[in-house]
Write a protein that holds these residues in place. Structure first.
Motif, PDB file in Angstrom:
ATOM      1  N   GLU A 271      42.829 110.415  74.413  1.00 13.38           N
ATOM      2  CA  GLU A 271      42.131 109.317  73.745  1.00 13.38           C
ATOM      3  C   GLU A 271      40.630 109.581  73.716  1.00 13.38           C
ATOM      4  O   GLU A 271      40.023 109.843  74.757  1.00 13.38           O
ATOM      5  CB  GLU A 271      42.423 108.009  74.484  1.00 13.38           C
ATOM      6  N   PRO A 272      40.008 109.539  72.539  1.00 19.40           N
ATOM      7  CA  PRO A 272      38.564 109.809  72.455  1.00 19.40           C
ATOM      8  C   PRO A 272      37.754 108.790  73.260  1.00 19.40           C
ATOM      9  O   PRO A 272      38.144 107.626  73.387  1.00 19.40           O
ATOM     10  CB  PRO A 272      38.270 109.676  70.956  1.00 19.40           C
ATOM     11  N   LEU A 286      33.306 109.061  65.024  1.00 21.48           N
ATOM     12  CA  LEU A 286      34.324 109.613  65.918  1.00 21.48           C
ATOM     13  C   LEU A 286      35.720 109.110  65.552  1.00 21.48           C
ATOM     14  O   LEU A 286      36.693 109.878  65.549  1.00 21.48           O
ATOM     15  CB  LEU A 286      33.989 109.241  67.367  1.00 21.48           C
ATOM     16  N   ARG A 289      36.751 110.846  62.329  1.00 20.37           N
ATOM     17  CA  ARG A 289      36.977 112.276  62.529  1.00 20.37           C
ATOM     18  C   ARG A 289      38.288 112.546  63.267  1.00 20.37           C
ATOM     19  O   ARG A 289      38.984 113.524  62.984  1.00 20.37           O
ATOM     20  CB  ARG A 289      35.801 112.878  63.300  1.00 20.37           C
ATOM     21  N   THR A 290      38.623 111.681  64.206  1.00 19.34           N
ATOM     22  CA  THR A 290      39.809 111.932  65.042  1.00 19.34           C
ATOM     23  C   THR A 290      41.041 111.161  64.580  1.00 19.34           C
ATOM     24  O   THR A 290      42.155 111.491  64.976  1.00 19.34           O
ATOM     25  CB  THR A 290      39.518 111.539  66.501  1.00 19.34           C
ATOM     26  N   ALA A 292      41.668 108.232  65.552  1.00 15.20           N
ATOM     27  CA  ALA A 292      42.097 107.427  66.696  1.00 15.20           C
ATOM     28  C   ALA A 292      42.152 105.946  66.332  1.00 15.20           C
ATOM     29  O   ALA A 292      41.359 105.460  65.522  1.00 15.20           O
ATOM     30  CB  ALA A 292      41.150 107.632  67.872  1.00 15.20           C
TER      31      ALA A 292
END
Length: 322
Positions: A271-272, A286, A289-290, A292
């Motif tokens: 998990e970011p 973020l 990009r991920t 998430a």
């Protein structure tokens, strides 16, 4: 716990027909950084100087750590409150060490204790004592002088610090670096700071809460997040530039929009994560990009919050109060 309390605090200068500060009521929570913001002439610096009695209140009450400031000798009060002004206000004929040691000497500290405190504070503001202790203000850059000014304000270990546009005369790059330094110091020391600024971006970047003045009166007192998303009136909306959502995301800290992590919350390595003082724009990048669903917000490697795309979207929703 309340560190500073204004109760109908007011001030009218002799010969003036209007109140410079008009019935200000608010409580400054201990350990918080509160920025006083507003247009020129609105009473920002006047209100600040009332706290350490550089200006005597005409009416109302101001309590510092629960004590009425009028019941304390002005000199004793000022020794208990740190004070940082624009262009540092250092004594030019004193060395850096002597400038920082002014309050400890007034408090009657012994010389070894004062010297140790000077070195401790120089290290704290990233000025190595062996390089800066014996310099004079004229031998320092503007940014270095301001760091010494901050160190001097901290010298007597006051719980309350007043800062009057301390970075107003500094170039933009140095100003940003000093703002970073204040955030770092505040995270470490948790002082109560009342900070006057005319710069909206500086206020959004630094403040736990913002006190907006207009013509000596409080217009709104709230978190940066709430002021941007729920401005009290069109004046606040215009002052804050609340319609610029991209700018908002770049200035607001993650902690302003996150929800607290449950006591038993555990995040997985997959998990970011993001730091609580990072910007919402960094958080959005973020997430995009991920891919998430949420970010775990960390402080000192401990999960303190959860941030989702919905939280960020809510932070960019603007509405003007009645």
């Amino acid at each position: 716990m309340t560190a500073i309390e204004f109760s109908d605090a007011s001030l009218k200068f002799p010969g003036s027909s209007r109140w410079a500060v008009d019935q200000v009521n608010c409580e400054i929570e201990r350990g918080k950084l509160v920025v006083i913001l507003g247009p020129s002439g609105c009473g920002k610096t006047t209100l600040l100087k009332m706290v350490n009695r550089l200006y005597e209140p005409s009416a109302g009450t101001i309590l510092v750590n629960g004590q009425d400031i009028r019941r304390v000798k002005a000199t004793e009060l000022r020794q208990q409150i740190g004070y940082v002004i624009q262009q540092s206000g250092l004594f030019p004929h004193m060395t850096v060490a002597q400038n920082i040691g002014v309050v400890p000497r007034l408090l009657g500290w012994e010389k070894p204790r004062t010297q140790a405190r000077v070195d401790e504070l120089l290290n704290l503001v990233a000025l190595p004592p062996e390089d800066f202790r014996d310099r004079y203000p004229a031998q320092l850059s503007g940014g270095q002088q301001q760091r010494v000014g901050v160190a001097r304000a901290l010298a007597g270990d006051p719980q309350v610090i007043l800062m009057d546009e301390p970075f107003g005369a500094i170039d933009a790059i140095t100003r940003t670096a000093l703002q970073d330094e204040i955030l770092r110091l505040q995270q470490q020391l948790q002082k109560t700071i009342l900070f006057v600024s005319h710069d909206v971006e500086e206020a959004l970047r630094l403040a736990d809460r913002i006190l907006i003045l207009r013509a000596g009166q409080v217009v709104q007192y709230d978190t940066p997040f709430n002021i941007l998303t729920r401005p009290a009136n069109p004046f606040v909306y215009e002052l804050m530039g609340a319609d610029d959502m991209v700018r908002q995301l770049g200035l607001l800290r993650v902690e302003t929009a996150m929800t607290d992590a449950p006591p038993d919350y555990r995040h997985t390595e997959a998990e970011p994560t993001i730091a609580r003082h990072d910007s919402l724009r960094e958080a959005l990048s973020l997430i995009l990009r991920t891919g998430a669903r949420q970010l775990t917000v960390l402080e000192n490697d401990i999960a303190v919050g959860i941030l989702t795309l919905e939280h960020i979207r809510d932070s960019a929703s603007v509405g003007v109060g009645a």
